[in-house]
Design an enzyme around this catalytic site. Structure first.
Site, PDB file in Angstrom:
ATOM      1  N   ASP A 158     -10.974   9.316  -0.469  1.00 20.50           N
ATOM      2  CA  ASP A 158     -10.130  10.522  -0.498  1.00 20.50           C
ATOM      3  C   ASP A 158     -10.834  11.686   0.194  1.00 20.50           C
ATOM      4  OD1 ASP A 158      -8.308   9.148  -2.322  1.00 20.50           O
ATOM      5  OD2 ASP A 158      -9.948   9.377  -3.742  1.00 20.50           O
ATOM      6  N   TYR A 162       0.882  -1.179   0.000  1.00 24.61           N
ATOM      7  CA  TYR A 162       0.000   0.000   0.000  1.00 24.61           C
ATOM      8  C   TYR A 162       0.912   1.220   0.000  1.00 24.61           C
ATOM      9  CZ  TYR A 162      -4.039   2.727   1.850  1.00 24.61           C
ATOM     10  OH  TYR A 162      -5.045   3.634   2.061  1.00 24.61           O
ATOM     11  N   ALA A 181      -6.461  23.369   0.194  1.00 19.85           N
ATOM     12  CA  ALA A 181      -7.920  23.149   0.166  1.00 19.85           C
ATOM     13  C   ALA A 181      -8.310  22.377  -1.083  1.00 19.85           C
ATOM     14  CB  ALA A 181      -8.635  24.497   0.247  1.00 19.85           C
ATOM     15  N   GLY A 182      -7.685  21.214  -1.252  1.00 19.72           N
ATOM     16  CA  GLY A 182      -8.035  20.334  -2.371  1.00 19.72           C
ATOM     17  C   GLY A 182      -9.008  19.269  -1.907  1.00 19.72           C
ATOM     18  N   LYS A 187      -6.004  -1.133  -2.375  1.00 24.15           N
ATOM     19  CA  LYS A 187      -7.024  -0.678  -1.424  1.00 24.15           C
ATOM     20  C   LYS A 187      -7.866  -1.871  -0.932  1.00 24.15           C
ATOM     21  CE  LYS A 187      -7.914   3.443  -0.100  1.00 24.15           C
ATOM     22  NZ  LYS A 187      -7.187   4.656   0.160  1.00 24.15           N
ATOM     23  N   GLU A 239     -12.333   5.816  -5.745  1.00 20.34           N
ATOM     24  CA  GLU A 239     -10.954   6.074  -5.309  1.00 20.34           C
ATOM     25  C   GLU A 239     -10.177   6.845  -6.370  1.00 20.34           C
ATOM     26  OE1 GLU A 239      -9.785   5.087  -2.298  1.00 20.34           O
ATOM     27  OE2 GLU A 239      -7.833   5.961  -2.733  1.00 20.34           O
ATOM     28  N   ASP A 240      -9.499   7.881  -5.925  1.00 16.46           N
ATOM     29  CA  ASP A 240      -8.546   8.613  -6.775  1.00 16.46           C
ATOM     30  C   ASP A 240      -9.124   9.094  -8.102  1.00 16.46           C
ATOM     31  OD1 ASP A 240      -6.704   8.487  -4.801  1.00 16.46           O
ATOM     32  OD2 ASP A 240      -5.461   6.942  -5.698  1.00 16.46           O
TER      33      ASP A 240
HETATM   34  P1  NAD Z   1      -5.189  17.897  -4.085  1.00 14.91           P
HETATM   35  O1  NAD Z   1      -4.290  18.116  -5.231  1.00 14.91           O
HETATM   36  O2  NAD Z   1      -6.643  17.696  -4.336  1.00 14.91           O
HETATM   37  O3  NAD Z   1      -5.063  19.140  -3.068  1.00 14.91           O
HETATM   38  C1  NAD Z   1      -3.877  19.846  -2.789  1.00 14.91           C
HETATM   39  C2  NAD Z   1      -4.259  21.309  -2.616  1.00 14.91           C
HETATM   40  O4  NAD Z   1      -3.128  22.021  -2.159  1.00 14.91           O
HETATM   41  C3  NAD Z   1      -4.722  21.938  -3.940  1.00 14.91           C
HETATM   42  O5  NAD Z   1      -5.955  22.593  -3.775  1.00 14.91           O
HETATM   43  C4  NAD Z   1      -3.580  22.901  -4.243  1.00 14.91           C
HETATM   44  O6  NAD Z   1      -3.998  24.031  -4.978  1.00 14.91           O
HETATM   45  C5  NAD Z   1      -3.116  23.259  -2.843  1.00 14.91           C
HETATM   46  N1  NAD Z   1      -1.800  23.895  -2.841  1.00 14.91           N
HETATM   47  C6  NAD Z   1      -0.786  23.736  -3.723  1.00 14.91           C
HETATM   48  N2  NAD Z   1       0.223  24.564  -3.403  1.00 14.91           N
HETATM   49  C7  NAD Z   1      -0.160  25.247  -2.311  1.00 14.91           C
HETATM   50  C8  NAD Z   1       0.464  26.266  -1.525  1.00 14.91           C
HETATM   51  N3  NAD Z   1       1.680  26.723  -1.815  1.00 14.91           N
HETATM   52  N4  NAD Z   1      -0.209  26.738  -0.465  1.00 14.91           N
HETATM   53  C9  NAD Z   1      -1.445  26.275  -0.150  1.00 14.91           C
HETATM   54  N5  NAD Z   1      -2.086  25.322  -0.876  1.00 14.91           N
HETATM   55  C10 NAD Z   1      -1.446  24.822  -1.942  1.00 14.91           C
HETATM   56  O7  NAD Z   1      -4.587  16.681  -3.274  1.00 14.91           O
HETATM   57  P2  NAD Z   1      -5.272  15.891  -2.065  1.00 14.91           P
HETATM   58  O8  NAD Z   1      -5.799  14.606  -2.546  1.00 14.91           O
HETATM   59  O9  NAD Z   1      -6.175  16.821  -1.346  1.00 14.91           O
HETATM   60  O10 NAD Z   1      -4.006  15.562  -1.178  1.00 14.91           O
HETATM   61  C11 NAD Z   1      -3.236  16.602  -0.595  1.00 14.91           C
HETATM   62  C12 NAD Z   1      -2.170  16.012   0.310  1.00 14.91           C
HETATM   63  O11 NAD Z   1      -2.802  15.408   1.424  1.00 14.91           O
HETATM   64  C13 NAD Z   1      -1.350  14.910  -0.368  1.00 14.91           C
HETATM   65  O12 NAD Z   1       0.012  15.099  -0.061  1.00 14.91           O
HETATM   66  C14 NAD Z   1      -1.851  13.639   0.250  1.00 14.91           C
HETATM   67  O13 NAD Z   1      -0.823  12.687   0.371  1.00 14.91           O
HETATM   68  C15 NAD Z   1      -2.293  14.107   1.617  1.00 14.91           C
HETATM   69  N6  NAD Z   1      -3.348  13.227   2.156  1.00 14.91           N
HETATM   70  C16 NAD Z   1      -3.148  12.647   3.373  1.00 14.91           C
HETATM   71  C17 NAD Z   1      -4.116  11.804   3.901  1.00 14.91           C
HETATM   72  C18 NAD Z   1      -3.908  11.183   5.253  1.00 14.91           C
HETATM   73  O14 NAD Z   1      -2.988  11.516   5.939  1.00 14.91           O
HETATM   74  N7  NAD Z   1      -4.770  10.285   5.689  1.00 14.91           N
HETATM   75  C19 NAD Z   1      -5.267  11.523   3.183  1.00 14.91           C
HETATM   76  C20 NAD Z   1      -5.466  12.146   1.940  1.00 14.91           C
HETATM   77  C21 NAD Z   1      -4.492  13.001   1.448  1.00 14.91           C
END
Ligand code: NAD
Length: 542
Positions: free
Chosen positions: A258, A89, A291-292, A163, A234-235
């Site tokens: 996600d 994973y 804020a993604g 997964k 997923e994804d």
């Molecule tokens: P995503 O691409 O949807 O979101 C990332 C966001 O960060 C985007 O909106 C992007 O515009 C923003 N961003 C980029 N540069 C930035 C900056 N300089 N300042 C502020 N914001 C900025 O990706 P996601 O799926 O939301 O994942 C984001 C991160 O969270 C990944 O690294 C992922 O590994 C992590 N994540 C962790 C967990 C967990 O710990 N359980 C779960 C899901 C995702």
């Protein structure tokens, strides 16, 4: 039947077939004479694994066992869970996806659905298994937004397989009831699309109404073929993920890890921090940096929790949040916000005196009690930001969640040093304990594997018609309740080594919530019923 049993991954025992079974299935001469126990077989697998230096190669070796002997595969990983979960994973799965076209081995159990040809979908799904009623869990991906590595087209099937393996390892979902599905919608990864070994449609991604029509065809076909299945999305790409979830939430029993899994997982972590900081969730000021998909999912799930606590509407709960994306604090004058971001946009007029692109300035002005990172921006939580936060809050909750470790917003060891051990930390990737001034601080990992497998098992056991917010809430509470925070430096989340215990509690809580919500088809579910539904990797008599 001759020899076929050796090729059936669910029935094959390899050298563990007894003499009687060897006679019965005409296997005499096809195996060496020693009849081995599964423990001896695991010993051999482990010895081979220990001699393979690269994580990716270890994954390939384990996958070869997955294809031939599912029981041995799961028994081995379960025995060495903490060591081998990262091999099958995250983080290794990212490399597996990126190399899937070069390292293709046909799997009997994965389904590839061509989104450009909706008329073929039902037939392809019917081809997937002999007994469709048995299928309880579909993990479906279109491969557009894989784990922070982007668009990998049909290579994404590997994420669905990984997964599902975690569903089995963490919550005992019977592997024969699970089906990984790749929706081939094309890929905008030009290099991959033009690679001579790429295996998907060599087209740009479907978009707009065509994409939506294709998803609709898929959902209707899959609903018809697998009436008992939970749909785990997923994804998918950021733009599509929440729309699909909202559109189909009430039509099929569905879930997006996600968005919802991450959100609920972070609620579990946030609740644990509040037990130490003694600041109730509804009294927190929270900056979410990034804020993604994950950031919005986290805000949604925490705000839902707050609404439950206070019985106040969303308009009140959202006042606790300050979302920051790549253009700074999200304000209502921004024109390119996603639907999710818009809900949390701050009034621009309240921040005219501030450089809202500076996290430090925001921390000084907002004085957050909780700082959550989901941006993928390495080192964004700098020393001055963290020290500023600690100046205003006795026990600041700091959650650098971005994966892998090299993309984390901060390192746990720095956070401990900069805050003199006061920070309440949860990371996205596994983190070793931190020693600081004679005290050991264990660091909890917001690993979605702590939550979604139990949620899935509970949904399957209760035969819920849908997964409600309340079921997610109860799942988060069940994870959070697993930790004992009575000693200093305790991890804020349960460890991976006790995944099965955690998932069992999550599943039970989810069943009770489903019954209470009136969405369960089964009533009066006991702890024993949940236990009885758990598949274990032991050889059965054949
Ligand atoms: P995503 O691409 O949807 O979101 C990332 C966001 O960060 C985007 O909106 C992007 O515009 C923003 N961003 C980029 N540069 C930035 C900056 N300089 N300042 C502020 N914001 C900025 O990706 P996601 O799926 O939301 O994942 C984001 C991160 O969270 C990944 O690294 C992922 O590994 C992590 N994540 C962790 C967990 C967990 O710990 N359980 C779960 C899901 C995702």
């Amino acid at each position: 039947m001759k020899n076929k049993i050796l090729q059936n991954p669910y029935l094959n025992k390899g050298t563990a077939f007894t003499y009687a079974e060897r006679q019965k299935y005409e296997l005499d001469g096809l195996l060496p004479s020693e009849v081995e126990s599964i423990d001896t077989q695991i010993l051999r697998v482990k010895e081979i694994l220990d001699n393979i230096p690269e994580a990716l190669e270890k994954n390939y070796y384990l996958t070869s066992i997955y294809r031939t002997n599912r029981t041995l595969y799961f028994a081995t990983i379960q025995k060495y869970l903490t060591e081998l979960l990262p091999i099958i994973y995250t983080p290794t799965i990212g490399d597996v996806v990126m190399n899937a076209h070069k390292h293709f081995e046909p799997s009997t159990d994965a389904v590839y659905i061509n989104a450009f040809r909706p008329e073929t979908m039902k037939r392809k799904l019917q081809n997937a298994c002999e007994n469709p009623e048995k299928i309880k869990m579909l993990v479906i991906t279109d491969g557009e937004g894989i784990l922070g590595i982007g668009d990998w087209g049909v290579n994404g099937i590997q994420i669905a397989i990984g997964k599902l393996a975690v569903y089995t390892l963490a919550a005992g979902l019977d592997p024969e009831t699970c089906l990984p599905i790749a929706l081939d919608c094309g890929t905008n990864n030009k290099e991959l699309r033009e690679h001579p070994l790429y295996l998907g449609e060599r087209k740009e991604r479907l978009t707009g109404v065509e994409y939506d029509a294709s998803i609709e065809s898929f959902i209707q076909s899959a609903k018809e073929v697998f009436p008992e299945a939970v749909f785990h999305f997923e994804d998918f790409g950021r733009e599509n993920a929440s729309r699909i979830l909202e559109t189909y939430r009430d039509q099929v029993c569905s879930f997006n890890d996600d968005i919802e899994g991450t959100g609920a997982m972070v609620v579990a972590a946030a609740l644990a921090t509040t037990r130490v900081s003694k600041i109730p969730l509804d009294k927190q000021r929270i900056i979410i940096f990034g804020a993604g998909t994950a950031g919005i999912g986290i805000a949604n799930q925490i705000s839902h929790e707050m609404m439950h606590i206070t019985q106040q509407p969303f308009e009140t709960a959202k006042q606790a949040f300050y979302l920051v994306d790549k253009n700074g604090l999200i304000t209502n004058d921004m024109t390119d916000l996603t639907d999710g971001q818009q809900k949390y946009a701050r009034n621009e007029e309240d921040f005219t005196q501030l450089d809202t692109t500076s996290l430090l300035e925001l921390v000084k002005a907002i004085k957050p009690t909780m700082l959550i990172g989901a941006s993928g921006v390495a080192g964004a939580f700098t020393e001055d930001v963290v020290r500023e936060m600690a100046n205003n809050t006795i026990r600041p909750a700091i959650l650098p969640l971005s994966n892998p470790t090299k993309l984390a917003e901060a390192k746990a060891s720095d956070l401990i040093t900069w805050t003199k051990g006061k920070a309440l930390i949860v990371t996205g990737s596994p983190t070793s304990p931190v020693e600081y001034e004679g005290q050991t601080y264990e660091i909890g990992q917001a690993n979605n594997a702590l939550l979604y497998p139990g949620l899935g098992l509970g949904t399957v056991v209760s035969r819920a018609q849908k997964i409600t917010s309340q079921m997610l809430r109860e799942a988060a509470h069940a994870v959070s309740n697993q930790v004992n925070l009575t000693h200093k430096g305790a991890a804020l989340l349960p460890p991976v080594s006790t995944l099965l215990e955690t998932s069992t509690q999550v599943a039970y809580a989810v069943c009770q919530a489903a019954i209470k919500e009136g969405v369960a088809k089964t009533e009066n579910i006991t702890q024993e019923d949940v236990q009885a539904a758990i598949w274990t990797p032991v050889y059965k008599e054949v």
